[in-house]
Design a protein around this motif. Structure first.
Motif, PDB file in Angstrom:
ATOM      1  N   GLU A   9      16.885  21.202  10.962  1.00 40.75           N
ATOM      2  CA  GLU A   9      16.206  22.350  11.551  1.00 40.75           C
ATOM      3  C   GLU A   9      15.357  21.958  12.755  1.00 40.75           C
ATOM      4  OE1 GLU A   9      14.027  24.554   8.648  1.00 40.75           O
ATOM      5  OE2 GLU A   9      15.852  25.298   7.640  1.00 40.75           O
ATOM      6  N   HIS A  10      14.943  20.702  12.804  1.00 39.28           N
ATOM      7  CA  HIS A  10      14.156  20.223  13.935  1.00 39.28           C
ATOM      8  C   HIS A  10      15.023  19.528  14.992  1.00 39.28           C
ATOM      9  CE1 HIS A  10      10.795  21.065  11.222  1.00 39.28           C
ATOM     10  NE2 HIS A  10      10.008  20.999  12.276  1.00 39.28           N
ATOM     11  N   ARG A  11      16.320  19.751  14.900  1.00 37.90           N
ATOM     12  CA  ARG A  11      17.269  19.312  15.930  1.00 37.90           C
ATOM     13  C   ARG A  11      17.200  17.803  16.197  1.00 37.90           C
ATOM     14  NH1 ARG A  11      16.665  24.259  20.396  1.00 37.90           N
ATOM     15  NH2 ARG A  11      17.160  25.946  18.937  1.00 37.90           N
ATOM     16  N   GLN A  12      17.233  17.057  15.119  1.00 42.54           N
ATOM     17  CA  GLN A  12      17.186  15.607  15.245  1.00 42.54           C
ATOM     18  C   GLN A  12      18.564  14.957  15.239  1.00 42.54           C
ATOM     19  OE1 GLN A  12      14.104  13.822  15.810  1.00 42.54           O
ATOM     20  NE2 GLN A  12      13.868  15.979  16.349  1.00 42.54           N
ATOM     21  N   GLY A  13      19.613  15.766  15.283  1.00 39.89           N
ATOM     22  CA  GLY A  13      20.957  15.214  15.376  1.00 39.89           C
ATOM     23  C   GLY A  13      21.942  15.945  14.499  1.00 39.89           C
ATOM     24  N   THR A  14      23.178  15.484  14.549  1.00 34.98           N
ATOM     25  CA  THR A  14      24.220  16.037  13.702  1.00 34.98           C
ATOM     26  C   THR A  14      24.001  15.550  12.269  1.00 34.98           C
ATOM     27  OG1 THR A  14      25.723  14.142  13.912  1.00 34.98           O
ATOM     28  CG2 THR A  14      25.789  15.812  15.672  1.00 34.98           C
ATOM     29  N   ILE A  18      21.957  12.190  11.187  1.00 35.91           N
ATOM     30  CA  ILE A  18      20.787  12.206  10.314  1.00 35.91           C
ATOM     31  C   ILE A  18      20.966  11.229   9.151  1.00 35.91           C
ATOM     32  CG2 ILE A  18      19.538  13.643   8.649  1.00 35.91           C
ATOM     33  CD1 ILE A  18      19.861  15.949  10.701  1.00 35.91           C
ATOM     34  N   PHE A  19      22.144  11.188   8.563  1.00 35.06           N
ATOM     35  CA  PHE A  19      22.402  10.200   7.509  1.00 35.06           C
ATOM     36  C   PHE A  19      22.268   8.786   8.063  1.00 35.06           C
ATOM     37  CE2 PHE A  19      24.417  13.687   5.087  1.00 35.06           C
ATOM     38  CZ  PHE A  19      23.850  13.435   3.851  1.00 35.06           C
ATOM     39  N   ARG A  20      22.720   8.591   9.304  1.00 32.58           N
ATOM     40  CA  ARG A  20      22.610   7.271   9.924  1.00 32.58           C
ATOM     41  C   ARG A  20      21.137   6.907  10.161  1.00 32.58           C
ATOM     42  NH1 ARG A  20      25.926   3.812  13.443  1.00 32.58           N
ATOM     43  NH2 ARG A  20      27.703   5.058  12.793  1.00 32.58           N
ATOM     44  N   ARG A  48       8.412  11.469  10.971  1.00 34.70           N
ATOM     45  CA  ARG A  48       8.672  10.825  12.258  1.00 34.70           C
ATOM     46  C   ARG A  48      10.044  10.151  12.261  1.00 34.70           C
ATOM     47  NH1 ARG A  48       4.049   9.805  15.601  1.00 34.70           N
ATOM     48  NH2 ARG A  48       2.230  10.874  14.709  1.00 34.70           N
ATOM     49  N   VAL A  49      10.636  10.088  13.453  1.00 32.99           N
ATOM     50  CA  VAL A  49      11.863   9.343  13.673  1.00 32.99           C
ATOM     51  C   VAL A  49      11.600   8.371  14.815  1.00 32.99           C
ATOM     52  CG1 VAL A  49      14.289   9.453  14.364  1.00 32.99           C
ATOM     53  CG2 VAL A  49      13.321  11.252  12.917  1.00 32.99           C
ATOM     54  N   ASP A  50      11.873   7.106  14.572  1.00 36.03           N
ATOM     55  CA  ASP A  50      11.564   6.072  15.570  1.00 36.03           C
ATOM     56  C   ASP A  50      10.095   6.136  15.987  1.00 36.03           C
ATOM     57  OD1 ASP A  50      14.194   5.251  15.498  1.00 36.03           O
ATOM     58  OD2 ASP A  50      14.792   6.490  17.195  1.00 36.03           O
ATOM     59  N   LYS A  51       9.233   6.436  15.016  1.00 38.29           N
ATOM     60  CA  LYS A  51       7.783   6.504  15.190  1.00 38.29           C
ATOM     61  C   LYS A  51       7.321   7.694  16.031  1.00 38.29           C
ATOM     62  CE  LYS A  51       7.181   1.507  14.646  1.00 38.29           C
ATOM     63  NZ  LYS A  51       6.600   0.264  15.220  1.00 38.29           N
ATOM     64  N   LEU A  52       8.250   8.593  16.362  1.00 37.97           N
ATOM     65  CA  LEU A  52       7.900   9.784  17.127  1.00 37.97           C
ATOM     66  C   LEU A  52       7.911  11.001  16.208  1.00 37.97           C
ATOM     67  CD1 LEU A  52      10.066   9.260  20.350  1.00 37.97           C
ATOM     68  CD2 LEU A  52       7.609   8.830  20.082  1.00 37.97           C
ATOM     69  N   ALA A  53       6.895  11.849  16.311  1.00 42.18           N
ATOM     70  CA  ALA A  53       6.885  13.085  15.542  1.00 42.18           C
ATOM     71  C   ALA A  53       8.109  13.914  15.906  1.00 42.18           C
ATOM     72  CB  ALA A  53       5.606  13.870  15.828  1.00 42.18           C
ATOM     73  N   VAL A  54       8.753  14.513  14.912  1.00 40.91           N
ATOM     74  CA  VAL A  54      10.000  15.221  15.176  1.00 40.91           C
ATOM     75  C   VAL A  54       9.811  16.361  16.167  1.00 40.91           C
ATOM     76  CG1 VAL A  54      11.087  14.591  12.991  1.00 40.91           C
ATOM     77  CG2 VAL A  54       9.688  16.663  13.125  1.00 40.91           C
ATOM     78  N   ALA A  55       8.599  16.937  16.208  1.00 40.79           N
ATOM     79  CA  ALA A  55       8.348  18.021  17.150  1.00 40.79           C
ATOM     80  C   ALA A  55       8.413  17.526  18.592  1.00 40.79           C
ATOM     81  CB  ALA A  55       6.984  18.651  16.878  1.00 40.79           C
ATOM     82  N   GLY A  56       8.186  16.225  18.792  1.00 40.17           N
ATOM     83  CA  GLY A  56       8.209  15.682  20.147  1.00 40.17           C
ATOM     84  C   GLY A  56       9.448  14.878  20.470  1.00 40.17           C
ATOM     85  N   ARG A  57      10.417  14.879  19.553  1.00 39.25           N
ATOM     86  CA  ARG A  57      11.634  14.100  19.778  1.00 39.25           C
ATOM     87  C   ARG A  57      12.821  15.051  19.833  1.00 39.25           C
ATOM     88  NH1 ARG A  57      15.877  11.819  16.834  1.00 39.25           N
ATOM     89  NH2 ARG A  57      16.569   9.748  17.536  1.00 39.25           N
ATOM     90  N   GLN A  58      13.422  15.170  21.007  1.00 36.85           N
ATOM     91  CA  GLN A  58      14.607  16.008  21.187  1.00 36.85           C
ATOM     92  C   GLN A  58      15.668  15.175  21.898  1.00 36.85           C
ATOM     93  OE1 GLN A  58      12.853  19.366  23.351  1.00 36.85           O
ATOM     94  NE2 GLN A  58      12.931  20.568  21.486  1.00 36.85           N
ATOM     95  N   GLY A 209      26.490  17.989  28.203  1.00 43.26           N
ATOM     96  CA  GLY A 209      26.073  17.453  26.923  1.00 43.26           C
ATOM     97  C   GLY A 209      27.249  17.150  26.023  1.00 43.26           C
ATOM     98  N   LEU A 210      27.122  16.124  25.210  1.00 48.43           N
ATOM     99  CA  LEU A 210      28.144  15.811  24.219  1.00 48.43           C
ATOM    100  C   LEU A 210      28.048  16.797  23.063  1.00 48.43           C
ATOM    101  CD1 LEU A 210      27.758  11.927  24.060  1.00 48.43           C
ATOM    102  CD2 LEU A 210      29.728  13.166  24.968  1.00 48.43           C
ATOM    103  N   THR A 211      29.189  17.188  22.521  1.00 48.69           N
ATOM    104  CA  THR A 211      29.199  18.060  21.358  1.00 48.69           C
ATOM    105  C   THR A 211      28.885  17.236  20.112  1.00 48.69           C
ATOM    106  OG1 THR A 211      31.546  17.730  20.854  1.00 48.69           O
ATOM    107  CG2 THR A 211      30.985  19.470  22.444  1.00 48.69           C
ATOM    108  N   ALA A 212      28.542  17.932  19.027  1.00 50.78           N
ATOM    109  CA  ALA A 212      28.227  17.241  17.777  1.00 50.78           C
ATOM    110  C   ALA A 212      29.391  16.392  17.296  1.00 50.78           C
ATOM    111  CB  ALA A 212      27.831  18.263  16.711  1.00 50.78           C
ATOM    112  N   SER A 213      30.599  16.910  17.402  1.00 55.73           N
ATOM    113  CA  SER A 213      31.763  16.149  16.927  1.00 55.73           C
ATOM    114  C   SER A 213      32.025  14.942  17.828  1.00 55.73           C
ATOM    115  CB  SER A 213      32.997  17.043  16.851  1.00 55.73           C
ATOM    116  OG  SER A 213      33.304  17.613  18.103  1.00 55.73           O
TER     117      SER A 213
END
Length: 226
Positions: A9-14, A18-20, A48-58, A209-213
């Motif tokens: 929901e926070h658009r952190q990836g496909t 996300i599993f990766r 956080r992802v990679d020490k960045l808050a998800v709200a600031g990581r797109q 942009g690259l598609t999810a697939s």
């Protein structure tokens, strides 16, 4: 909700990404590494992802059709660079490119501000498909190189031209070899990087942009849909 849904929901990836992220230990909740997609989180948790808050990581993922003579720098101020092709909005991202396509070649280049994604793609050791067009219908002798695979030649008797293509992990050697053939009519083109073909509707000097697939396929997680 669980961490998988939260990150989605926070658009952190496909889903595959996300599993990766979880497998690689790049996700933390309240400073504790989380590797299970079932971990429950609330809006009060510090995720956080990679020490960045998800709200600031797109994270951004792009494919460029690089023009001849352009360098792979993503610095918007660098002349004749991929960065000079960026629109005003995309100039804000700290993008990097896979630096595996020589300046004198054209074709597909992957760029992202997700450094780990670029490292993971590079680790796949995908073969690049390179091609060049020549005048004439006599197939030239091509120097033997164990790094070259699936060498093919297509002759057009009507236009008296031919197209030579091959696959290789040594793009620099392919560009050097193909560009020196007699009768070359243009630059060597990388038409595909592993499972990712340079989009036929992506004009030289543009990007999208690259598609999810496509992202998942570059990570070895699937095959992009046509």
């Amino acid at each position: 909700m669980n961490i998988e849904r939260y990150l989605t929901e926070h658009r952190q990836g496909t889903p595959g990404q996300i599993f990766r992220l979880l497998r690689q230990g790049r996700v933390t909740v309240n400073d504790v590494v989380v590797d299970s997609p079932r971990k429950l989180v609330t809006s009060q948790d510090d995720v956080r992802v990679d020490k960045l808050a998800v709200a600031g990581r797109q994270p951004q993922y792009y494919v460029f059709n690089k023009p001849m003579g352009f360098q792979l720098s993503l610095d918007p101020t660098a002349p004749r660079s991929l960065g000079s092709l960026l629109n005003g909005f995309d100039q804000q991202w700290q993008l990097q490119a896979l630096t595996d396509l020589p300046r004198e070649a054209v074709g597909a280049v992957i760029a992202s501000d997700d450094t780990q994604f670029l490292m993971d793609v590079d680790a796949q050791n995908w073969l690049s498909t390179c091609r060049v067009q020549l005048t004439g219908v006599t197939v030239p002798e091509i120097a033997t190189n164990p790094a070259f695979q699936n060498l093919t030649t297509q002759v057009d008797q009507i236009s008296q031209t031919m197209t030579i293509s091959l696959q290789t992990a040594d793009v620099a050697a392919a560009v050097a070899t193909l560009s020196q053939l007699t009768g070359v009519t243009g630059p060597v083109e990388r038409t595909a990087l592993g499972p990712l073909s340079c989009p036929v509707d992506l004009a030289i000097g543009t990007y999208r942009g690259l598609t999810a697939s496509e992202i998942d396929s570059l990570l070895g997680e699937g095959i992009p849909t046509k």
